[in-house]
Design a protein around this motif. Structure first.
Motif, PDB file in Angstrom:
ATOM      1  N   SER A 239       0.621  -2.177  -4.014  1.00 15.57           N
ATOM      2  CA  SER A 239       0.050  -1.256  -5.070  1.00 15.57           C
ATOM      3  C   SER A 239       0.995  -0.624  -6.006  1.00 15.57           C
ATOM      4  N   GLY A 240       2.286  -0.884  -6.026  1.00 17.75           N
ATOM      5  CA  GLY A 240       3.510  -0.267  -6.602  1.00 17.75           C
ATOM      6  C   GLY A 240       3.856   1.139  -6.089  1.00 17.75           C
ATOM      7  N   PHE A 241       3.318   1.435  -4.862  1.00 20.20           N
ATOM      8  CA  PHE A 241       3.773   2.662  -4.170  1.00 20.20           C
ATOM      9  C   PHE A 241       5.131   2.756  -3.700  1.00 20.20           C
ATOM     10  N   ILE A 242       5.596   1.795  -3.223  1.00 24.00           N
ATOM     11  CA  ILE A 242       7.055   1.733  -2.974  1.00 24.00           C
ATOM     12  C   ILE A 242       7.863   0.729  -3.785  1.00 24.00           C
ATOM     13  N   PHE A 243       7.389  -0.719  -3.854  1.00 21.82           N
ATOM     14  CA  PHE A 243       7.886  -1.752  -4.492  1.00 21.82           C
ATOM     15  C   PHE A 243       7.473  -1.970  -6.110  1.00 21.82           C
ATOM     16  N   PRO A 244       8.155  -1.855  -6.977  1.00 24.00           N
ATOM     17  CA  PRO A 244       7.609  -1.868  -8.365  1.00 24.00           C
ATOM     18  C   PRO A 244       7.029  -3.279  -8.376  1.00 24.00           C
ATOM     19  N   ILE A 245       5.910  -3.130  -9.119  1.00 20.54           N
ATOM     20  CA  ILE A 245       5.188  -4.408  -9.380  1.00 20.54           C
ATOM     21  C   ILE A 245       5.841  -5.566 -10.389  1.00 20.54           C
TER      22      ILE A 245
ATOM     23  N   THR B 297      -1.931  -1.508   0.201  1.00 20.23           N
ATOM     24  CA  THR B 297      -1.818   0.024  -0.473  1.00 20.23           C
ATOM     25  C   THR B 297      -0.315   0.245  -0.286  1.00 20.23           C
ATOM     26  N   ILE B 298       0.333  -0.100   0.694  1.00 23.03           N
ATOM     27  CA  ILE B 298       1.955   0.067   0.955  1.00 23.03           C
ATOM     28  C   ILE B 298       2.685  -0.989  -0.003  1.00 23.03           C
ATOM     29  N   ILE B 299       2.395  -2.306   0.144  1.00 23.17           N
ATOM     30  CA  ILE B 299       3.382  -3.344  -0.552  1.00 23.17           C
ATOM     31  C   ILE B 299       2.826  -3.597  -1.910  1.00 23.17           C
TER      32      ILE B 299
END
Length: 206
Positions: free
Chosen positions: A137-143, A133-135
């Protein structure tokens, strides 16, 4: 267009909502079947005249109601404390959150059928829910900036689809057809994990 002031809160808060909902749902249900194994009541469940699907549904419904109320409370708190707008349909938001919750709860039940102790269930559920979910999902880092092999893996992470749909609903006010692909992916994931949990439960009863 939808965040002219480039406020980072409007981007991060929906991701935080998905993060909290995912972890709390997976961890809570991952303890359910394991708790019965440790207490010695699993033998009674094995002898009960109910099929696997009914048992999984019965285990899911109470946690679903609690998790849904918690998710809506988190969203309301985000709107009050961080100024998160609501430009779309509340009914569509409720449906999206419900789909995501069913998949998360199914993941927890699947973990619960695979391990035999609450401590191990807690560790596994955190590992498979928190890190993706953190790494991924696009939560913090743009996919879009990830390498191609990593981007391929993100398609297996339900939080990826949930965040896209959630941001589109609350920030852009889109209709259901705009996020139909994301909703379909969440539905497929929910059916898949609940089905796997039912199959695993059947093997546990043998």
């Amino acid at each position: 267009w939808y965040n002219p002031e480039l406020t980072s809160t409007l981007l991060l808060v929906p991701g935080l909502i998905g993060f909290i909902v995912m972890i709390s749902s997976v961890v809570s249900t991952s303890m359910s079947i394991v708790r019965e194994k440790e207490r010695g009541t699993w033998e009674q469940v094995r002898m009960a005249p109910i099929n696997n699907v009914s048992y999984v549904v019965g285990k899911t419904i109470p946690y679903f109601v609690i998790s849904l109320v918690s998710a809506l409370f988190i969203i309301a708190a985000a709107m009050v404390l961080f100024g998160l707008p609501m430009r779309g349909s509340w009914l569509l938001l409720l449906f999206t959150v419900s789909l995501f919750l069913v998949g998360a709860l199914g993941t927890g039940l699947l973990v619960s059928t695979l391990v035999d102790s609450q401590s191990l269930a807690f560790q596994v559920s955190l590992l498979i829910s928190m890190l993706p979910t953190i790494i991924l999902s696009g939560f913090i880092f743009p996919i879009a900036s990830m390498p191609a092999p990593i981007r391929a893996i993100t398609y297996l992470v339900p939080a990826r689809y949930f965040l896209v749909a959630l941001r589109a609903i609350v920030l852009k006010g889109v209709d259901a057809h705009v996020v139909s692909m994301e909703l379909s992916a969440l539905g497929v994931y929910a059916v898949a994990v609940l089905g796997l949990a039912s199959v695993r439960l059947g093997k546990e009863k043998v």
